[in-house]
Design a protein around this motif. Structure first.
Motif, PDB file in Angstrom:
ATOM      1  N   UNK A 121       0.824  -1.204   0.000  1.00  0.00           N
ATOM      2  CA  UNK A 121       0.000   0.000   0.000  1.00  0.00           C
ATOM      3  C   UNK A 121       0.861   1.258   0.000  1.00  0.00           C
ATOM      4  N   UNK A 122       1.985   1.199   0.679  1.00  0.00           N
ATOM      5  CA  UNK A 122       2.898   2.351   0.692  1.00  0.00           C
ATOM      6  C   UNK A 122       3.497   2.573  -0.699  1.00  0.00           C
ATOM      7  N   UNK A 123       3.830   1.471  -1.386  1.00  0.00           N
ATOM      8  CA  UNK A 123       4.359   1.587  -2.752  1.00  0.00           C
ATOM      9  C   UNK A 123       3.356   2.309  -3.658  1.00  0.00           C
ATOM     10  N   UNK A 124       2.080   1.930  -3.572  1.00  0.00           N
ATOM     11  CA  UNK A 124       1.060   2.585  -4.384  1.00  0.00           C
ATOM     12  C   UNK A 124       0.842   4.028  -3.942  1.00  0.00           C
ATOM     13  N   UNK A 126       3.021   6.002  -2.717  1.00  0.00           N
ATOM     14  CA  UNK A 126       4.141   6.789  -3.235  1.00  0.00           C
ATOM     15  C   UNK A 126       3.945   7.147  -4.705  1.00  0.00           C
ATOM     16  N   UNK A 127       3.091   6.392  -5.380  1.00  0.00           N
ATOM     17  CA  UNK A 127       2.799   6.676  -6.791  1.00  0.00           C
ATOM     18  C   UNK A 127       1.460   7.406  -6.958  1.00  0.00           C
ATOM     19  N   UNK A 128       0.901   7.865  -5.829  1.00  0.00           N
ATOM     20  CA  UNK A 128      -0.305   8.692  -5.877  1.00  0.00           C
ATOM     21  C   UNK A 128      -1.606   7.932  -5.858  1.00  0.00           C
ATOM     22  N   UNK A 129      -1.576   6.624  -5.558  1.00  0.00           N
ATOM     23  CA  UNK A 129      -2.781   5.798  -5.572  1.00  0.00           C
ATOM     24  C   UNK A 129      -3.238   5.540  -4.141  1.00  0.00           C
ATOM     25  N   UNK A 130      -4.399   6.029  -3.736  1.00  0.00           N
ATOM     26  CA  UNK A 130      -4.881   5.820  -2.363  1.00  0.00           C
ATOM     27  C   UNK A 130      -5.387   4.394  -2.145  1.00  0.00           C
ATOM     28  N   UNK A 131      -5.492   4.025  -0.861  1.00  0.00           N
ATOM     29  CA  UNK A 131      -5.863   2.658  -0.498  1.00  0.00           C
ATOM     30  C   UNK A 131      -7.212   2.234  -1.068  1.00  0.00           C
ATOM     31  N   UNK A 272       0.779   8.021 -14.925  1.00  0.00           N
ATOM     32  CA  UNK A 272       1.128   8.002 -13.512  1.00  0.00           C
ATOM     33  C   UNK A 272       2.208   9.032 -13.186  1.00  0.00           C
ATOM     34  N   UNK A 273       3.150   9.201 -14.090  1.00  0.00           N
ATOM     35  CA  UNK A 273       4.172  10.231 -13.895  1.00  0.00           C
ATOM     36  C   UNK A 273       3.509  11.603 -13.816  1.00  0.00           C
ATOM     37  N   UNK A 281       3.253  12.913  -2.483  1.00  0.00           N
ATOM     38  CA  UNK A 281       3.066  11.523  -2.086  1.00  0.00           C
ATOM     39  C   UNK A 281       2.062  11.433  -0.939  1.00  0.00           C
ATOM     40  N   UNK A 282       1.209  10.422  -1.015  1.00  0.00           N
ATOM     41  CA  UNK A 282       0.203  10.214   0.025  1.00  0.00           C
ATOM     42  C   UNK A 282       0.880   9.657   1.262  1.00  0.00           C
ATOM     43  N   UNK A 283       0.703  10.321   2.377  1.00  0.00           N
ATOM     44  CA  UNK A 283       1.339   9.857   3.612  1.00  0.00           C
ATOM     45  C   UNK A 283       0.650   8.612   4.140  1.00  0.00           C
ATOM     46  N   UNK A 284       1.439   7.614   4.510  1.00  0.00           N
ATOM     47  CA  UNK A 284       0.895   6.396   5.128  1.00  0.00           C
ATOM     48  C   UNK A 284       1.315   6.309   6.593  1.00  0.00           C
ATOM     49  N   UNK A 285       1.915   7.375   7.116  1.00  0.00           N
ATOM     50  CA  UNK A 285       2.346   7.384   8.507  1.00  0.00           C
ATOM     51  C   UNK A 285       1.228   7.865   9.415  1.00  0.00           C
ATOM     52  N   UNK A 286       1.145   7.363  10.636  1.00  0.00           N
ATOM     53  CA  UNK A 286       0.127   7.839  11.563  1.00  0.00           C
ATOM     54  C   UNK A 286       0.295   9.318  11.866  1.00  0.00           C
ATOM     55  N   UNK A 287      -0.810  10.019  12.065  1.00  0.00           N
ATOM     56  CA  UNK A 287      -0.768  11.442  12.388  1.00  0.00           C
ATOM     57  C   UNK A 287      -0.996  11.618  13.884  1.00  0.00           C
TER      58      UNK A 287
END
Length: 290
Positions: A121-124, A126-131, A272-273, A281-287
């Protein structure tokens, strides 16, 4: 020089002229980095005795003509022969039917589940694709290959195979085919790969349209019977030679029914580019609140 003589050209010599050298060998032949895609570990195998190649990353294989097709994006045999001739500084004559290599990599202990891996999910992301978009169209595929356990994002095709992707690997679980996402819409979007399809979903470009994902420009012929039923075909293909050749093939088949939508991202290699240039990049870290 006739086609039979071109067929006898060593694949190793052909790759050498293209600037590719072997990275290792085994009892059956030589290993290379795949010459038409990026990879971190060599998965492209050449059997010099048989004059055949096989890409364990994509499940594709064949002879020198089919390799020329993969490298050039040209599906017509004469164009493949011309590409070889230009590479080897040789003239061309007479027809020849390409030979295909049926052997496939052995995937074992394959399991398909909900896409939950934080790394995938983090890989996606980083490419702008949400969960939510990723989980709507993709699954997680765990498998054993060459005795090692792997996991990847899986995108199913019409033949019930999967395109596989993670941060270190781009390949497929055979059989390889196109993916048709149908909703009885009068227009159809065309993408080379599923990351571009997911990008279009994020950008709202798929709304009101069906979609065909080629999963390789080599599959362009498989898309034609499906696309023939649409009065309008919108092509979001890569800004490279392979993408332009695929577009030209569809334009020859369907004429003004085909619209080139790559003008949306003229300064980017693909959709995608372009998406990544618009969005951080979409953050996947907890806020955490202070």
């Amino acid at each position: 020089m006739n086609m039979d003589n071109i067929r006898k050209i060593s694949l190793v010599d052909f790759l050498h002229h293209l600037g590719y050298e072997p990275t290792g060998r085994d009892s059956k032949g030589l290993w290379f980095y795949a010459p038409y895609r990026n990879e971190r570990k060599p998965s492209f195998h050449v059997n010099p005795r048989k004059g055949l190649w096989y890409d364990f990353g994509t499940g594709e294989g064949g002879d020198i003509f089919t390799l020329a097709g993969e490298l050039s994006g040209r599906s017509e045999f004469v164009e493949q022969a011309r590409y070889i001739a230009e590479t080897m500084n040789m003239p061309v004559a007479m027809p020849y039917k390409p030979q295909y290599f049926a052997e496939e990599p052995t995937f074992e202990n394959v399991t398909v589940s909900r896409l939950d891996s934080p790394a995938l999910l983090r890989y996606l992301a980083d490419r702008g694709i949400p969960d939510d978009i990723a989980r709507r169209y993709c699954v997680q595929v765990d498998y054993t290959l060459h005795g090692k356990r792997y996991y990847a994002i899986g995108f199913e095709n019409n033949a019930l195979g999967f395109e596989l992707r993670n941060a270190f690997f781009k390949g497929s679980y055979p059989p390889k085919s196109i993916t048709h996402i149908a909703g009885n819409n009068p227009r159809c979007n065309v993408f080379e790969g599923f990351i571009d399809f997911l990008s279009a979903e994020r950008l709202g470009l798929n709304e009101g349209n069906d979609s065909v994902v080629l999963n390789s420009v080599a599959n362009i012929g498989k898309s034609i019977p499906i696309l023939a039923g649409y009065p309008l075909i919108l092509c979001y293909l890569d800004n490279d030679e392979a993408g332009r050749n695929a577009l030209a093939r569809l334009q020859r088949e369907f004429g003004n029914k085909v619209m080139d939508k790559s003008a949306l991202y003229p300064n980017h290699k693909d959709l995608n580019d372009y998406l990544q240039s618009l969005n951080p990049k979409i953050s996947t870290k907890p806020k955490f609140k202070l």
